[in-house]
Every structure is written in structure tokens, then in C-alpha cells.
Design an enzyme around this catalytic site. Structure first.
Site, PDB file in Angstrom:
ATOM      1  N   ARG A  29      41.723 -13.941  26.254  1.00  0.00           N
ATOM      2  CA  ARG A  29      41.716 -12.727  25.166  1.00  0.00           C
ATOM      3  C   ARG A  29      41.152 -11.566  25.597  1.00  0.00           C
ATOM      4  NH1 ARG A  29      43.337 -14.463  20.381  1.00  0.00           N
ATOM      5  NH2 ARG A  29      42.345 -12.728  19.422  1.00  0.00           N
ATOM      6  N   GLU A  36      62.065  -7.851  32.580  1.00  0.00           N
ATOM      7  CA  GLU A  36      60.945  -8.754  32.679  1.00  0.00           C
ATOM      8  C   GLU A  36      60.711  -9.076  34.059  1.00  0.00           C
ATOM      9  OE1 GLU A  36      59.070 -10.004  30.739  1.00  0.00           O
ATOM     10  OE2 GLU A  36      58.478 -11.842  31.381  1.00  0.00           O
ATOM     11  N   LYS A  60      56.707  -8.550  34.900  1.00  0.00           N
ATOM     12  CA  LYS A  60      55.858  -9.521  35.634  1.00  0.00           C
ATOM     13  C   LYS A  60      55.128  -9.112  36.934  1.00  0.00           C
ATOM     14  CE  LYS A  60      55.416 -11.511  33.344  1.00  0.00           C
ATOM     15  NZ  LYS A  60      55.615 -11.918  31.748  1.00  0.00           N
TER      16      LYS A  60
HETATM   17  O1  M6R Z   1      51.913 -12.286  21.926  1.00  0.00           O
HETATM   18  P1  M6R Z   1      53.095 -11.533  21.942  1.00  0.00           P
HETATM   19  O2  M6R Z   1      54.316 -11.981  22.612  1.00  0.00           O
HETATM   20  O3  M6R Z   1      53.488 -10.720  20.747  1.00  0.00           O
HETATM   21  O4  M6R Z   1      52.532 -10.387  22.927  1.00  0.00           O
HETATM   22  C1  M6R Z   1      53.182  -9.389  23.623  1.00  0.00           C
HETATM   23  C2  M6R Z   1      53.003  -8.873  24.916  1.00  0.00           C
HETATM   24  O5  M6R Z   1      51.623  -8.118  24.447  1.00  0.00           O
HETATM   25  C3  M6R Z   1      52.922  -9.645  26.071  1.00  0.00           C
HETATM   26  O6  M6R Z   1      54.274 -10.081  26.267  1.00  0.00           O
HETATM   27  C4  M6R Z   1      52.607  -9.115  27.203  1.00  0.00           C
HETATM   28  O7  M6R Z   1      53.305  -7.954  27.615  1.00  0.00           O
HETATM   29  C5  M6R Z   1      52.210  -9.923  28.113  1.00  0.00           C
HETATM   30  N1  M6R Z   1      51.142  -9.759  29.231  1.00  0.00           N
HETATM   31  C6  M6R Z   1      53.561 -10.094  29.535  1.00  0.00           C
HETATM   32  O8  M6R Z   1      53.429 -10.892  30.363  1.00  0.00           O
END
Ligand code: M6R
Length: 605
Positions: free
Chosen positions: A27, A480, A484
């Protein structure tokens, strides 16, 4: 975004807090700290950097108190220094506080407190909280009243926990960012997220906005802002604590990529009636969506790419559907009404931008159906209905298995919508889709076992930039793939619809810009043509497709996927790209599970 942990009633307070912080490090990992109450006062240990730095700062025999709080930080106000790390205290260390969120009126509060002689030692918004609690204690308030009066002064969002010298209680509250109480055997926990204490208990109580909890060695109680008691509901979390560990893997990310076949089996389990092919999703039975005319999907990051994939599947089924970046939703002029079905897609269920977009849609009359991974999350509590993707805990900051489970869940939801909505045209080949879904875990396993991603990733690692292209359902996959790649390698990666290359981006193309061409679906031949145009300009081509032999001359490198239904090809291609990113980042020695500047759950807008 920032992780809070607290525990009461265990005689292993510091080790419990440190375990919790390690479990929550996804987090935020700019700085960390703990504070414990041990009868002789409050002892605080905090450091900039990772949780491991705090471990090093602890004395050989840490304080043996039975009440403590801890925090791992993702900086908002002030850089990641020792001084800005939480917990924060008042000058006499009578009160220690950890906080997740943003106190919007902190400068006014700070000026007011400074005017009465308070000295601040950090740049944070949080530090006003312990000062305020101490201020009300000085006015003669009891501990709980001082805490509640402090909350009453705060604008903004917070999950906050405080301990006060001489009191074995944690006072905590939620307003806009998550907080959950864990009920153990003779001990109690508090955290931003369940994985913090999952190895100690699976029985939890989620705080709602505006709720306050007192957690004491012999129990806990909840109240509203006026101090009036609130009834609580204990929920059981159906996650295996083993799933929150790394097992034999070096990184959570690789573990999570590798466990996609199992995760997908759970996503699909019991949701398709084998005889009839009828889809039923968490109580959303046939007929549920009859009154809707259009669908808005709102999401961020990887979840947005899954939403984009889902929107294209819905459009193919004749449904008016759009995927929106949640942070832009309120600013765009789309029409939302009672005939709109809004689908927030979010792994964590806590992304502030997504929650805000969902609230905007609901305000305009839309019905909301959340697609999320986390039971008890804010989105699941606030949406009208929720469909869980059942991927199990995802700890790596880079989302992987949840993308696959989100897309499959949206595909099933699309079937439900196509059958229910007036404009919907259920696919005639749905039997074939079902057969392909049934094979999907095995197909992914095949990719995992046969992929050449590692050697491809190591080639051209020193390139100037990495480009990803695809059309239609392969476009969200290209997006994506680029996200990544940039997220964990820190290299420049961009994605384009393959047809867009020749309208400008082709100017970027050189022998030092490898192109990952995702050639799937009926439109693959056009992508192959666009890749050929880039190859003619010197770009090395990595072809991701199901028939590499037929395109042997075009691809400098090949990442082959098994043949399957075209709705699912993108998922197989995506696994190949996940592996490429992982191995490239590993080669570059990056912090794969905790990439710089990022956090798993983004709870600020
Ligand atoms: O928890 P969420 O799916 O809402 O999060 C959304 C984005 O913050 C999350 O997908 C972020 O882009 C990731 N780090 C991607 O790998």
C-alpha cells in the site's frame, strides 16, 4: 495507499505490528513506523524507506506493551523522511497517531495550533491530529471525547488510529478511506486491509464512513460521531492466508502470473449452468437488467484496460457501452440517466477515482454493479450490486491475475446483459465461447510452461522505447502490455492501435524501438500489415499470435499462444506480455513488487 495496522491484547505487539506492516507494504513503502504503549509511556520507532529499515531501528528487546499502532507510508504532504514517517505525536508524546488520507484543512489547523505555542516537527498534514487530541485533553476532555472532538475539526479523508498514554485502547475512525477490525482469540487487530492480519484471524468488522471504534483488550465497541453506539456485523473472510504469502517465488508478481489458471477456475466456478449454458452471477439472475439501455464502465489503470476489453465485448453484443477512465468521468459530458447501468471495475474496491465516478453515476440516476476482487471493500459496500472476480489476494503492485479474472467476469456479465437488454444480441456461438472458457485455465498453463518471454525480454533491453500495438480486442491488451512494462521496468513504453502508427507514431520507430504486435481476432491481418510497415523502418518485431509459423518472416521474435475463441485470445497474449515485463524488470534488477512511486491501492483522487 498508506497502510495502517494496530493490535490490542497480544503480548507480541511489536512483532505483530511488524508482520502487519510487511503484509501491508504494497500500500506504500516510502517510510514506516510503529508506536507502542507499554505502561511507561509511548515508544515510537520510525524510518524513511522500507519496513525493513524500521526493523533495523528497533532495539534488540523491543518494548513489551500490549497496545500499538503502525504505518507504512505513500507520501502526499512532505517527502519520505524519518520525520515525516508515521506515527506522529504531540510534543510530549502523550498521543500517537497513524493516518491514511488527506486532511484538507491542515494548514488552518496548524496555524491555529502554532498560534497557541505548538511546535510542529514534520511537513505532514497528519501531525495536526495528535496536537489536536492533546489540546482537547488539556481542556479536560476524557480520551474518547478528545478523539471525537478532533475528528469533528478535520476536513478531507481519513482512516485514523490513535493511542493515548496510560490507556490500553486504540481509538480509530473512518471517513473516506478503509479500515477494518479483526477479531482474534483474546486479541484484536485494526488495519487498512485484511491481508495485514489474515494469518491471525478471518473474522472482521468493516467500519463505514463516520464510524468510530474503541478497541480494548477485552473487546471493541463502535459508535457514531456523537458517541452513540452502533451495532456491528461480523463477517468471515474466505481467503486462504497461504495466498497472501510468496511461497517459493522470488516475487509476488510471478506467483500471481503463475496462479492465473487456478484463479480463473475460481472465477468461473458454478457460474455457468452446464446443461443450458445459462450464466448466473452472484444473484444477478436472468431478467435482472431488462430496464437498462446503456452501460458505462468506469475504472483506472489495469482495471480500465479490462473495462475497455469488456466494453468491446458488450458492443459486439449490440449494447451501447463505453469504458471511461474514472478520473475523467465527472468532467466528460456523457449522458447518464436511470436507464444507465454503471459498472465500476476495481481490483481493490478502494480506488478513490473509481469510487468518485461511481458516486457521480449514482447521483445522476444510474444503477451501479461493481466488479471487484475484495469482499467488504468500499465499492462492494456502496454499489447497488457486486460481482466478485474471485481471483484471491493480489499483493504485487502490478496487477496481473486480476486483469484475467476481471475480463472473464465481464464476459459473463456481457452474456447476462445481452440476454436481458432490449438491444442485446446474444452471441450465436456462445457454446464455442463456453468451450473456450472451459479450456482457458489449461491454455494459460500451456503459455506459462512454453513461453519464450524470458529470452525475448532479455533481447533489446537497452532500447530507447518499447511500443505495443493491437486492434479491437488486442488493443486493451497492447495498452496493458505497455502499462505493465513501464510500471515495473521504468523504461519508456507506449501503446497504439496498430492502425494509428502510420498517422504519427511511426516517426518514433527506429531499430531501437522494439514493437510488440498483438495479432489476434479477425482483424489480425491489418495488425500484421502495420507491423510490416514498422519492420521496414527497422523496428524489431515481437509477434504475439497463434500462428507464428505463417508469419515467420515478419516476427524477429515470436510469442505463440494456443488457438482459441477470438474473445479469449487477448487473455493468452496478455499472459505472454506479463511474462515479458516481469523478466525484463528482473534483468534490470528493479523492485518488481514495489515499483518506485507507486502503491497498490490509490485512495486519493
Ligand atoms: O484497485 P484498482 O483495480 O481500482 O486499481 C486501479 C489501478 O490503480 C491499478 O490497476 C494500477 O494501475 C496497477 N498498478 C496496474 O498494474
Amino acid at each position: 495507499m498508506c497502510g495502517i495496522i494496530g493490535c490490542v491484547g497480544t503480548d507480541e505487539t511489536v512483532p505483530t505490528l511488524m508482520d502487519g506492516l510487511s503484509n501491508l507494504e504494497y500500500r506504500g513503502y516510502d517510510s514506516a513506523g510503529v508506536a507502542v504503549q507499554n505502561g511507561k509511556g509511548i515508544a515510537t520507532f520510525k524510518r524513511s524507506g522500507k519496513v525493513a529499515e524500521v526493523r533495523k531501528a528497533l532495539p534488540e528487546s523491543p518494548p513489551s506493551g500490549t497496545v500499538g499502532i503502525g504505518h507504512t507510508r505513500w507520501s502526499t504532504h512532505g517527502p519520505p523522511t524519518d520525520q515525516n514517517a508515521h506515527p506522529h505525536t504531540d510534543p510530549e508524546s502523550r498521543v500517537a497517531v497513524v493516518h491514511n488520507g488527506v486532511i484538507e484543512n491542515y494548514d488552518t489547523l496548524r496555524a491555529e495550533l502554532e498560534a497557541t505555542g505548538n511546535t510542529f516537527v514534520s511537513d505532514t498534514d497528519t501531525e495536526v491530529i495528535p496536537h489536536l487530541v492533546a489540546h482537547y485533553l488539556d481542556q479536560g476532555d476524557d480520551h474518547e471525547t478528545a478523539f471525537r472532538r478532533t475528528l469533528d475539526r478535520l476536513d478531507g479523508s481519513y482512516a485514523v488510529a490513535a493511542i493515548i498514554d496510560g490507556d490500553d485502547t486504540i481509538y480509530c475512525a473512518r471517513h473516506g478511506t478503509p479500515l477494518v477490525v479483526g477479531i482474534g482469540d483474546g486479541s484484536y487487530f485494526l488495519a487498512s486491509d485484511v491481508p495485514a492480519f489474515l494469518e491471525r484471524t478471518s473474522e472482521v468488522v468493516y467500519l463505514e464512513d463516520g464510524e468510530i471504534a474503541r478497541i480494548e483488550p477485552d473487546g471493541f465497541s463502535m459508535m457514531d460521531v456523537h458517541g452513540d453506539p452502533i451495532e456491528t456485523e461480523i463477517e468471515h473472510i474466505d481467503w486462504d492466508p497461504k495466498d497472501t504469502g510468496k511461497g517459493a517465488y522470488d516475487h509476488y508478481m510471478l506467483k500471481e502470473i503463475d496462479t492465473q489458471p487456478t484463479a480463473l477456475k475460481k472465477t468461473l466456478e458454478g457460474r455457468i449452468e452446464p446443461e443450458t449454458g445459462t450464466v448466473s452471477l452472484d444473484g444477478l439472475d436472468p431478467g435482472h437488467f431488462e430496464e437498462f439501455e446503456q452501460v458505462d464502465l468506469v475504472a483506472c489503470g489495469t482495471s480500465y484496460h479490462a473495462a475497455l476489453y469488456g466494453a468491446k465485448i458488450l458492443q459486439e453484443a449490440g449494447i451501447e457501452a463505453q469504458a471511461h477512465r474514472a478520473s475523467e468521468y465527472g468532467t466528460s459530458s456523457q449522458l447518464v440517466s436511470e436507464s444507465t447501468l454503471a459498472i465500476p471495475v476495481t481490483q481493490s474496491g478502494e480506488t478513490a477515482d473509481t469510487l468518485s465516478a461511481m458516486a457521480d453515476a449514482a447521483e445522476a440516476g444510474a444503477t451501479t454493479v461493481a466488479v471487484t476482487n475484495v469482499m467488504g471493500s468500499t465499492v462492494a459496500r456502496q454499489a447497488d450490486e457486486t460481482v466478485f472476480i474471485r481471483a484471491g489476494p493480489e499483493i504485487g503492485v502490478a496487477a496481473t491475475k486480476t486483469f484475467s479474472s476481471q475480463v472473464v467476469t465481464l464476459l459473463l456479465l456481457a452474456r447476462r446483459l445481452a440476454e436481458d437488454m432490449d438491444d442485446g444480441e446474444p452471441r450465436e456461438d456462445f457454446d464455442e465461447v463456453l468451450a473456450a472458457l472451459d479450456r482457458l485455465p489449461d491454455d494459460i498453463q500451456h503459455v506459462l510452461e512454453s513461453s519464450d518471454a524470458r529470452s525475448v525480454a532479455h533481447k533489446h533491453i537497452d532500447s530507447d522505447a518499447f511500443l505495443f500495438i493491437g486492434r479491437h480486442l488486442a488493443f486493451p491488451v497492447a495498452k496493458e502490455g505497455a502499462l505493465k512494462f513501464k510500471e515495473i521496468t521504468y523504461e519508456h513504453a507506449e501503446s497504439f492501435t496498430s492502425g494509428r502508427l502510420k498517422h504519427g507514431p511511426l516517426a518514433l520507430v527506429t531499430p531501437s524501438t522494439p514493437i510488440f504486435a498483438v495479432a489476434t481476432g479477425e482483424v489480425r491481418s491489418k495488425t500484421l500489415t502495420n507491423a510490416t510497415e514498422a519492420k521496414s523502418r527497422g523496428a524489431p518485431i515481437v509477434l504475439v499470435t497463434d500462428d507464428c509459423d505463417a508469419n515467420a518472416d515478419l516476427g524477429d521474435y515470436h510469442l505463440e499462444i494456443p488457438e482459441t475463441h477470438e474473445l479469449l485470445e487477448g487473455l493468452l497474449a496478455n499472459v505472454q506480455l506479463q511474462l515479458v515485463s516481469y523478466y525484463a524488470a528482473n534483468r534490470l534488477d528493479r523492485e518488481i513488487d514495489k515499483p518506485r512511486n507507486l502503491a497498490k491501492s490509490v485512495t486519493v483522487e
